[in-house]
Design a protein around this motif. Structure first.
Motif, PDB file in Angstrom:
ATOM      1  N   LEU A 653     122.473 -99.253  61.410  1.00 28.11           N
ATOM      2  CA  LEU A 653     121.622 -98.076  61.347  1.00 28.11           C
ATOM      3  C   LEU A 653     120.630 -98.171  60.190  1.00 28.11           C
ATOM      4  O   LEU A 653     119.482 -97.726  60.302  1.00 28.11           O
ATOM      5  CB  LEU A 653     122.489 -96.823  61.206  1.00 28.11           C
ATOM      6  N   GLU A 654     121.064 -98.767  59.078  1.00 28.13           N
ATOM      7  CA  GLU A 654     120.199 -98.860  57.911  1.00 28.13           C
ATOM      8  C   GLU A 654     118.884 -99.578  58.219  1.00 28.13           C
ATOM      9  O   GLU A 654     117.858 -99.318  57.583  1.00 28.13           O
ATOM     10  CB  GLU A 654     120.926 -99.596  56.773  1.00 28.13           C
ATOM     11  N   GLN A 655     118.915-100.472  59.197  1.00 24.09           N
ATOM     12  CA  GLN A 655     117.704-101.211  59.542  1.00 24.09           C
ATOM     13  C   GLN A 655     116.642-100.323  60.167  1.00 24.09           C
ATOM     14  O   GLN A 655     115.478-100.691  60.217  1.00 24.09           O
ATOM     15  CB  GLN A 655     118.053-102.353  60.506  1.00 24.09           C
ATOM     16  N   HIS A 656     117.037 -99.144  60.635  1.00 21.84           N
ATOM     17  CA  HIS A 656     116.107 -98.259  61.338  1.00 21.84           C
ATOM     18  C   HIS A 656     115.668 -97.060  60.501  1.00 21.84           C
ATOM     19  O   HIS A 656     114.848 -96.261  60.960  1.00 21.84           O
ATOM     20  CB  HIS A 656     116.757 -97.766  62.633  1.00 21.84           C
ATOM     21  N   ILE A 657     116.204 -96.925  59.302  1.00 24.69           N
ATOM     22  CA  ILE A 657     115.920 -95.738  58.494  1.00 24.69           C
ATOM     23  C   ILE A 657     114.424 -95.581  58.247  1.00 24.69           C
ATOM     24  O   ILE A 657     113.860 -94.486  58.403  1.00 24.69           O
ATOM     25  CB  ILE A 657     116.669 -95.803  57.148  1.00 24.69           C
ATOM     26  N   ALA A 658     113.752 -96.656  57.864  1.00 27.77           N
ATOM     27  CA  ALA A 658     112.328 -96.550  57.527  1.00 27.77           C
ATOM     28  C   ALA A 658     111.502 -96.074  58.710  1.00 27.77           C
ATOM     29  O   ALA A 658     110.620 -95.221  58.565  1.00 27.77           O
ATOM     30  CB  ALA A 658     111.814 -97.903  57.022  1.00 27.77           C
ATOM     31  N   SER A 659     111.777 -96.604  59.894  1.00 24.70           N
ATOM     32  CA  SER A 659     110.995 -96.215  61.064  1.00 24.70           C
ATOM     33  C   SER A 659     111.319 -94.798  61.506  1.00 24.70           C
ATOM     34  O   SER A 659     110.452 -94.072  61.986  1.00 24.70           O
ATOM     35  CB  SER A 659     111.230 -97.195  62.215  1.00 24.70           C
ATOM     36  N   ILE A 660     112.571 -94.372  61.337  1.00 21.52           N
ATOM     37  CA  ILE A 660     112.929 -92.995  61.674  1.00 21.52           C
ATOM     38  C   ILE A 660     112.257 -92.027  60.712  1.00 21.52           C
ATOM     39  O   ILE A 660     111.710 -90.994  61.114  1.00 21.52           O
ATOM     40  CB  ILE A 660     114.461 -92.823  61.650  1.00 21.52           C
ATOM     41  N   GLN A 661     112.267 -92.364  59.433  1.00 19.00           N
ATOM     42  CA  GLN A 661     111.678 -91.494  58.419  1.00 19.00           C
ATOM     43  C   GLN A 661     110.160 -91.421  58.510  1.00 19.00           C
ATOM     44  O   GLN A 661     109.543 -90.560  57.872  1.00 19.00           O
ATOM     45  CB  GLN A 661     112.088 -91.940  57.015  1.00 19.00           C
ATOM     46  N   ALA A 662     109.547 -92.280  59.307  1.00 19.19           N
ATOM     47  CA  ALA A 662     108.099 -92.220  59.489  1.00 19.19           C
ATOM     48  C   ALA A 662     107.682 -91.026  60.336  1.00 19.19           C
ATOM     49  O   ALA A 662     106.496 -90.786  60.526  1.00 19.19           O
ATOM     50  CB  ALA A 662     107.596 -93.518  60.125  1.00 19.19           C
ATOM     51  N   HIS A 663     108.648 -90.263  60.851  1.00 20.30           N
ATOM     52  CA  HIS A 663     108.366 -89.099  61.683  1.00 20.30           C
ATOM     53  C   HIS A 663     108.675 -87.824  60.907  1.00 20.30           C
ATOM     54  O   HIS A 663     109.679 -87.750  60.190  1.00 20.30           O
ATOM     55  CB  HIS A 663     109.189 -89.158  62.969  1.00 20.30           C
ATOM     56  N   ALA A 664     107.823 -86.833  61.060  1.00 19.18           N
ATOM     57  CA  ALA A 664     107.997 -85.582  60.326  1.00 19.18           C
ATOM     58  C   ALA A 664     109.131 -84.745  60.895  1.00 19.18           C
ATOM     59  O   ALA A 664     109.875 -84.093  60.164  1.00 19.18           O
ATOM     60  CB  ALA A 664     106.699 -84.782  60.352  1.00 19.18           C
ATOM     61  N   CYS A 665     109.269 -84.761  62.206  1.00 20.14           N
ATOM     62  CA  CYS A 665     110.278 -83.943  62.892  1.00 20.14           C
ATOM     63  C   CYS A 665     111.165 -84.865  63.717  1.00 20.14           C
ATOM     64  O   CYS A 665     110.660 -85.661  64.513  1.00 20.14           O
ATOM     65  CB  CYS A 665     109.606 -82.900  63.779  1.00 20.14           C
ATOM     66  N   ILE A 666     112.465 -84.750  63.534  1.00 22.73           N
ATOM     67  CA  ILE A 666     113.422 -85.567  64.286  1.00 22.73           C
ATOM     68  C   ILE A 666     114.390 -84.627  64.990  1.00 22.73           C
ATOM     69  O   ILE A 666     114.966 -83.727  64.369  1.00 22.73           O
ATOM     70  CB  ILE A 666     114.200 -86.539  63.381  1.00 22.73           C
ATOM     71  N   ASN A 772     122.030 -85.546  57.686  1.00 28.41           N
ATOM     72  CA  ASN A 772     122.011 -84.894  56.382  1.00 28.41           C
ATOM     73  C   ASN A 772     121.041 -85.571  55.422  1.00 28.41           C
ATOM     74  O   ASN A 772     120.403 -84.906  54.599  1.00 28.41           O
ATOM     75  CB  ASN A 772     123.426 -84.874  55.792  1.00 28.41           C
ATOM     76  N   HIS A 773     120.918 -86.892  55.546  1.00 34.00           N
ATOM     77  CA  HIS A 773     119.967 -87.635  54.713  1.00 34.00           C
ATOM     78  C   HIS A 773     118.531 -87.210  55.018  1.00 34.00           C
ATOM     79  O   HIS A 773     117.727 -86.988  54.104  1.00 34.00           O
ATOM     80  CB  HIS A 773     120.144 -89.130  54.964  1.00 34.00           C
ATOM     81  N   LEU A 774     118.218 -87.071  56.287  1.00 30.00           N
ATOM     82  CA  LEU A 774     116.865 -86.667  56.669  1.00 30.00           C
ATOM     83  C   LEU A 774     116.567 -85.253  56.182  1.00 30.00           C
ATOM     84  O   LEU A 774     115.450 -84.956  55.729  1.00 30.00           O
ATOM     85  CB  LEU A 774     116.712 -86.745  58.184  1.00 30.00           C
ATOM     86  N   ALA A 775     117.562 -84.388  56.251  1.00 27.76           N
ATOM     87  CA  ALA A 775     117.367 -83.017  55.761  1.00 27.76           C
ATOM     88  C   ALA A 775     117.087 -83.016  54.267  1.00 27.76           C
ATOM     89  O   ALA A 775     116.209 -82.283  53.787  1.00 27.76           O
ATOM     90  CB  ALA A 775     118.599 -82.176  56.076  1.00 27.76           C
ATOM     91  N   ALA A 776     117.818 -83.845  53.539  1.00 29.68           N
ATOM     92  CA  ALA A 776     117.627 -83.904  52.092  1.00 29.68           C
ATOM     93  C   ALA A 776     116.242 -84.411  51.711  1.00 29.68           C
ATOM     94  O   ALA A 776     115.761 -84.133  50.607  1.00 29.68           O
ATOM     95  CB  ALA A 776     118.704 -84.791  51.467  1.00 29.68           C
TER      96      ALA A 776
END
Length: 909
Positions: A653-666, A772-776
């Motif tokens: 999952l860690e490999q995808h964090i950067a690309s997921i965080q590139a979105h404002a709303c998940i 929870n990480h994305l919320a933070a």
């Protein structure tokens, strides 16, 4: 008049585009994230704009007192406060422009598309283009990149001097709006993001991928290597191993090495340089310069290219030209120092323009600040099938037929040209969609040097590509050792005709003489090989190798053909083109068919007997005792390993964090995405309740209760004409009527079912931590679920799983909208537009509800594996299907194991 305001605005616009480009590079490298621009099959229509329809009740926050589910509608409500808090985050970049993409496939298949479309496209210019074509309706992020202004001016001159020139068309509106991006002075600032996102390539060890624009360093490395190794031909595979980023090898820990030309008996000799100056035209001179630049920087290695892909070239320039042609549509690499697929994924405009990645980088991308990465092996095929490059005597004696369905007349020339160097003479069977095609068909195939017998039939527009082949030639094809079935395929999106998928299939089914020679040798040497096709087109979504919406029709084919369990993820010829032995299609090819056996047009994009037929061919061949054979272009290997169908789900999952965080709303799905059930089976709570009721004499058995309970749910859906959704309270009211019990008792049963289910709810730990990480980090979070449970039920399950952040909760039973039929996604899309959110990503495990349906509506998705799919991908036995799914002993035996295996949705943890 001061120019300072203009310069200031220009600087802001440039900075916004730079940030947006950096975000797109990161997202583009993550092949699990599917955007509308990366789906060759997608036909997106603009949605009618509606008035905002937001329900304050759907905003959920967590407090010490529990889930706040019935917030007041006024702005002072906790839900409104939650929305204000989460929604107030400023979004970087500019508002995205929705791209209207029109897709006409002669064989649409929903997620994949498969067989000839009922209305042809208008004729369009088929000339190749070397520069980006730009129109008003550009990529969804409203940034036009990849156009070098100087190059555009050069191309204008080229157009005046050479008929075959390749031009960049830049509209005045784009120029006026400063949409042309030249040299990106801020590119260096973006490189950390590229380095961070390099981990998105799951097969690449951390730290081994470096993005660089300094090709002089690579050239120096080549010189150093040359001093230490004068003869690579003495080291089998050395040309591949030199500098190529590799992934973990086989499970036994040994390093897996991709087969090189020397392993196939192909001698890699020194090649002369070949033509460098061109024929005098501006375009030829430009390509000559690109060729020398590619050699000088080491980004093109002719020896490595020849060895890796089993080809023979007389000159280095010939090898370069072969790469330039193929890399427009296939994931072939020019050297270990450049990854073509990653470049196309990072810069989707280059893919849409049908440009070679290396050519674009050398002529335009480098000066624009675009990045490139070293080659990376995304998947290691096992069970490699070795066969020589020289046609064997047995292969030369095979009786071979081509069965071609032509809906677009220009494909007659494409097919005829593709077999000019075919290793054996073939008989050709044509089905033509129009009588006017007949004359041209006779012209191009009648005297073709590689064609023995020719038959043509004009056919009605029914049955797509499969109907005409089976009705007209099913019996004739049984008289051959092998036959190949192809058809015309076109797509139109991004403002121009797209043929990459068709070219990919034609290349590895007909045109590549090395592949076809080795294929015929393999068939001649092994009679157990039944069906062959290249691995699924590489720009397809990660979930494409799936039954998708076709489960009902798949069951009909299974019963008709006497097949056992067919997995949801499966290998099949996506696109409906393949080679086969007649015996591998017994039960289909040998039947008597009429056009009335096939559905009439128009057909849906997915969910028909033809879409299911395409998917059943692989399981049918295997059930008949044959093996499927695949060709994997990135490594140039044949294999019987179907692991490619879930290869993109390997990693962490860690490999995808950067690309997921590139979105404002998940947004997230709930069941099997954020939460899991202890024993996996969704109906186990119902079974446990049924066991109690059976002991009390209300029902005959636990299984009988589950059937009654599920039938009551189905009855309510039918009664509502499948509009909206049902609530669990209504289901138990219906049960009360059927079992002649009072409503109060039935509602107690309902609460008991929920309590039994809640007791078995567990967190999917990594996904909850991500949430929870994305919320933070200030992301807007939505949770969307198709369920009969109400909002309070779902909120309590999420709280038990450890969700500790504010989020908006949308539940189908409350919204009266569902994900799996698209109605929920239309609301989501409208709400995103109303709230000005231009970067949204949905994460979920259900292929149809969480990936295919939102993707069809133009939303960006990230599909993760359901626990049962991961279990199957790891090669564990098929369990908990059919009657076993309600056998408590089987559930207790396997359910917990599957749950533990599926806790993390990625393979390899």
């Amino acid at each position: 008049m001061s120019l300072l305001p203009w310069l200031f605005q220009t600087q802001i616009a440039s900075e916004a585009r730079r940030k947006r480009l950096a975000a797109e590079e990161v997202v583009g490298m993550d092949e699990n994230i599917v955007t509308p621009q990366t789906r060759p099959d997608l036909d997106t229509e603009e949605e009618d704009r509606q008035e905002p329809h937001t329900d304050s009740h759907s905003f959920v926050t967590l407090t010490d007192a529990g889930v706040i589910s019935d917030a007041a509608a006024n702005d002072n409500s906790p839900a409104a406060d939650c929305r204000t808090l989460v929604g107030s985050k400023a979004l970087e970049g500019e508002t995205s422009a929705t791209e209207k993409m029109h897709s006409d496939n002669d064989d649409t298949m929903g997620a994949v598309g498969d067989v000839a479309k009922d209305e042809p496209l208008s004729e369009s210019d088929m000339a190749d283009t070397d520069n980006v074509v730009i129109g008003k309706e550009r990529a969804a992020n409203d940034d036009i990149i990849g156009v070098n202004i100087d190059a555009a001016e050069d191309d204008a001159k080229i157009e005046a001097t050479a008929a075959d020139s390749e031009d960049a068309t830049i509209e005045k509106d784009n120029i006026a709006n400063d949409e042309i991006m030249g040299v990106n002075n801020g590119a260096a600032e973006d490189e950390p993001a590229i380095h961070e996102a390099a981990a998105l390539l799951p097969s690449t060890p951390a730290g081994q991928i470096l993005a660089t624009n300094d090709d002089s360093l690579i050239a120096e490395e080549i010189a150093v290597e040359a001093e230490g190794d004068d003869d690579e031909t003495n080291h089998p595979g050395r040309a591949f191993d030199r500098g190529l980023v590799v992934s973990e090898g086989p499970a036994d820990g040994e390093m897996s090495r991709v087969q090189s030309g020397s392993d196939r008996g192909l001698r890699v000799a020194d090649m002369p340089l070949g033509e460098t100056a061109g024929n005098g035209s501006a375009h030829a001179a430009m390509m000559g310069q690109a060729f020398m630049d590619a050699l000088g920087t080491g980004l093109f290695d002719p020896k490595w290219y020849q060895a890796t892909y089993g080809l023979r070239f007389s000159t280095q320039r010939e090898a370069f030209d072969d790469y330039i042609r193929k890399s427009r549509f296939a994931p072939v690499n020019p050297s270990p120092r450049f990854d073509s697929e990653t470049y196309h994924r990072m810069y989707i405009d280059v893919f849409h323009a049908q440009q070679s990645p290396l050519q674009h980088y050398l002529l335009h991308g480098r000066s624009e600040g675009r990045q490139h990465l070293p080659a990376s092996v995304r998947w290691y095929p096992r069970e490699i099938i070795e066969s020589g490059n020289t046609l064997t005597q047995a292969a030369s004696e095979l009786k071979v037929a081509l069965c071609l369905h032509v809906f677009y007349v220009d494909f007659l020339d494409r097919f005829a040209k593709a077999i000019e160097q075919f290793p054996v003479v073939v008989d050709v069977y044509l089905t033509l969609a129009d009588a006017s095609f007949e004359t041209h068909a006779q012209e191009v195939f009648g005297k073709h040097a590689r064609v023995g017998k020719l038959e043509t039939r004009v056919v009605p527009n029914r049955g797509r590509n499969f109907g005409p082949a089976l009705v007209e030639y099913g019996q004739a094809l049984q008289g051959y050792d092998l036959f190949c079935h192809l058809h015309s395929k076109k797509s139109l999106y991004s403002g121009k005709e797209q043929t990459q998928w068709a070219e990919y299939l034609i290349e590895y089914l007909l045109r590549d003489t090395s592949v076809i020679t080795r294929l015929l040798n393999a068939y001649a040497a092994d009679e157990s090989l039944g069906l062959y096709y290249p691995t699924t087109f590489w720009m397809m979504p990660s979930w494409v190798n799936h039954q998708t919406m076709n489960k009902g029709f798949m069951r009909e084919w299974q019963q008709k053909l006497g097949l056992k369990h067919v997995p949801e993820f499966l290998s099949y010829p996506a696109g409906g083109m393949f080679w086969s032995r007649p015996g591998a299609m017994k039960g289909v090819l040998d039947q008597t068919w009429s056009y009335e056996d096939f559905p009439e047009e128009p057909l849906p994009n997915d969910n028909s007997m033809l879409h299911a037929l395409e998917r059943i061919l692989g399981p049918l061949a295997e059930n008949l005792g044959y093996k499927q054979l695949f060709y994997y272009p990135p490594t140039g290997q044949f294999t019987t390993d179907n692991g490619y169908i879930t290869a993109s789900y390997h990693g962490r999952l860690e490999q995808h964090i950067a690309s997921i965080q590139a979105h404002a709303c998940i947004s997230f799905d709930v069941f099997d995405t954020l939460v899991r059930r202890e024993f996996t089976v969704p109906d186990y709570a119902k079974l446990k309740l049924g066991k109690m009721l059976a002991e009390q004499g209300f029902v005959s058995s636990a299984q009988a209760f589950v059937k009654l309970r599920n039938d009551a749910e189905s009855t309510l859906r039918q009664r509502a004409n499948y509009q909206g959704d049902v609530r669990i309270e209504a289901i138990y009211d219906e049960l009360a009527d059927q079992l002649n019990v009072d409503s109060e008792a039935a509602q107690e049963w309902m609460e008991l079912e929920y309590e039994l289910d809640l007791e078995m709810i567990q967190p999917k730990d990594e996904m909850v931590e991500l949430f929870n990480h994305l919320a933070a980090h200030g992301h807007i979070l939505w949770v969307i679920s198709d369920t009969y449970y109400n909002r309070e039920h779902v909120g309590l399950m999420l709280r038990k799983a450890g969700i500790a952040a504010a989020y908006r909760l949308m539940v189908s039973s409350e919204e009266q909208l569902r994900k799996d039929n698209g109605s929920m996604w239309r609301k989501v899309k409208q709400d995103l537009a109303n709230e000005g959110i231009d970067r949204h990503l949905h994460i979920g495990d259900n292929v149809v509800a969480d990936a295919q349906m939102p993707g069809d509506l133009g939303l960006t998705t990230f599909h993760i594996l359901h626990p049962m799919d991961k279990w199957a991908a790891l090669g564990f036995p098929a369990v908990l299907h059919g009657a076993d799914a309600l056998d408590e002993m089987e559930i207790l035996k396997w359910g917990r194991l599957i749950n533990e295996v599926g806790r993390n949705p990625f393979i390899g943890e």
